[in-house]
Enzyme design. Structure first.
Site, PDB file in Angstrom:
ATOM      1  N   CYS A   1      -1.713  -1.878  -7.325  1.00 51.61           N
ATOM      2  CA  CYS A   1      -1.400  -0.459  -7.529  1.00 51.61           C
ATOM      3  C   CYS A   1      -2.588   0.303  -8.110  1.00 51.61           C
ATOM      4  O   CYS A   1      -3.071  -0.039  -9.190  1.00 51.61           O
ATOM      5  CB  CYS A   1      -0.200  -0.340  -8.458  1.00 51.61           C
TER       6      CYS A   1
ATOM      7  N   TRP B   1       8.739  -4.651  -8.133  1.00 56.35           N
ATOM      8  CA  TRP B   1       7.762  -5.519  -8.784  1.00 56.35           C
ATOM      9  C   TRP B   1       8.476  -6.612  -9.572  1.00 56.35           C
ATOM     10  O   TRP B   1       9.388  -6.330 -10.342  1.00 56.35           O
ATOM     11  CB  TRP B   1       6.886  -4.723  -9.738  1.00 56.35           C
TER      12      TRP B   1
ATOM     13  N   TYR C   1      -1.247   7.798   0.688  1.00 57.46           N
ATOM     14  CA  TYR C   1       0.179   7.469   0.749  1.00 57.46           C
ATOM     15  C   TYR C   1       0.923   8.437   1.663  1.00 57.46           C
ATOM     16  O   TYR C   1       1.858   8.040   2.369  1.00 57.46           O
ATOM     17  CB  TYR C   1       0.792   7.496  -0.658  1.00 57.46           C
TER      18      TYR C   1
END
Length: 362
Positions: free
Chosen positions: A88, A128, A231
């Protein structure tokens, strides 16, 4: 989600990304009421508008660390823990700050696994998770504080009624067993200044007062067009929003190329917050965004100045330790929405430690 709410989220995110504190954000935004309950996205893959565009929702936990020992969250050695994913970019920029400021002896950190997995047996949420042992996936470790199986569990410990996204980074208070902050743009500001009494490199100021206006302006368009822009390309559900996002992305990359063709860093001869925020996208670009997010009009290594600039930032003291390219490749390659097969692309394996030409500006 309606267009009105999407616009609100965009405005709030923009305010955060340019450094505006919550109390400084337009009061009328905080006073808006809605006829319908907003169901928050549980992950980035849920953040789609009716037009097929990706719209990122704002962070939720927004407490601040203070150098005042009487503050609710005072800067204390050993009290805080940073949960990150090397995949990330938002979490990795926090880890980069932890490293370059020399705070990793005062603030511990843990990295999650690269691949999203089910976070509970009772529903289908994917997110996650922590490995079951330190040997399951090199670089990832079990949660050392709460024994949590997922980042989601940390959010549920911090707030029983929480219904937002279960994101990293998470700045955790060991003493109060709660999340202090999950907004990376605020965490890096705290790491830059509020822990200076504990830092091994306190003289490094990545947000100096005389450059703050310039940094904020650069952050604004880099966030919207590049950091979040990749994104918007990768998660677009329709051709038109993809086309718009990819055009904005490359216009801004060209703008960066032009700026750093004349100076070493974005704000001149000094590395700043703006450079770290741009770097975390550039270091992932050829290895992940070009492969999985359809950002393939031009690679970063085809930009002579941006490519050397990326190597320059990578080679700053301790920055390289915040980059785990294996985690980056696996993390993006495991996103089933954009890569259903889960096959991880091998290349291009760029050597960012190779020589660069940026010293010509010194």
């Amino acid at each position: 989600m309606s267009l009105t709410i999407c616009k609100l989220h965009t405005l709030l995110n923009a305010a955060v990304e340019v450094g505006m504190k919550p109390k400084q954000q337009p009061f009328f935004l905080l006073q808006l009421s809605f006829k319908h309950t907003i169901q928050m996205a549980r992950s980035a893959l849920d953040e789609m508008s009716a037009s097929g565009a990706f719209v990122r929702t704002p962070s939720t936990f927004r407490n601040l660390i203070s150098r005042d020992p009487n503050a609710p969250f005072p800067a204390e050695a050993g009290r805080y823990h940073l949960y990150i994913s090397y995949a990330c970019p938002w979490a990795s920029r926090c880890l980069a700050y932890l490293k370059v400021k020399g705070l990793d002896k005062s603030i511990s950190f843990t990295a999650v696994k690269t691949k999203w997995e089910r976070t509970k047996d009772t529903d289908d949420h994917m997110g996650w998770v922590f490995p079951s042992s330190s040997t399951e996936e090199p670089g990832a470790e079990p949660d050392p504080l709460n024994g949590a199986k997922s980042i989601r569990e940390l959010y549920e410990i911090a707030g029983i009624n929480y219904s937002g996204k279960f994101t990293v980074p998470v700045l955790w208070d060991k003493k109060l067993k709660t999340i202090v902050n999950n907004e990376s743009s605020e965490i890096i500001r705290m790491l830059n200044t509020d822990f200076n009494d504990l830092a091994e490199n306190p003289e490094l100021d990545l947000y100096p007062s005389h450059l703050q206006t310039q940094i904020n302006e650069i952050n604004g368009w880099i966030y919207d067009d590049i950091n979040n822009g990749v994104y918007k390309c990768g998660f677009a559900k329709k051709q038109e929003p993809y086309n718009e996002a990819v055009n904005q992305l490359y216009e801004s990359l060209d703008k960066c190329e032009e700026i750093i063709s004349k100076q070493r860093y974005l704000c001149g001869g000094t590395v700043t917050e703006a450079d770290i925020r741009l770097f975390v996208t550039l270091i992932r670009f050829d290895e992940a965004y070009a492969v999985y997010f359809k950002c393939n009009k031009k690679l970063i290594r085809e930009y002579p100045n941006l490519f050397n600039y990326t190597k320059d930032i990578f080679q700053l003291p301790r920055i390289s330790s915040s980059v785990n390219m294996e985690h980056i490749k696996k993390g993006y390659g495991s996103l089933s929405l954009i890569n259903p097969s889960g096959v991880i692309a091998q290349g291009p394996d760029i050597d960012y430690s190779s020589p660069h030409d940026r010293a010509r500006f010194s």
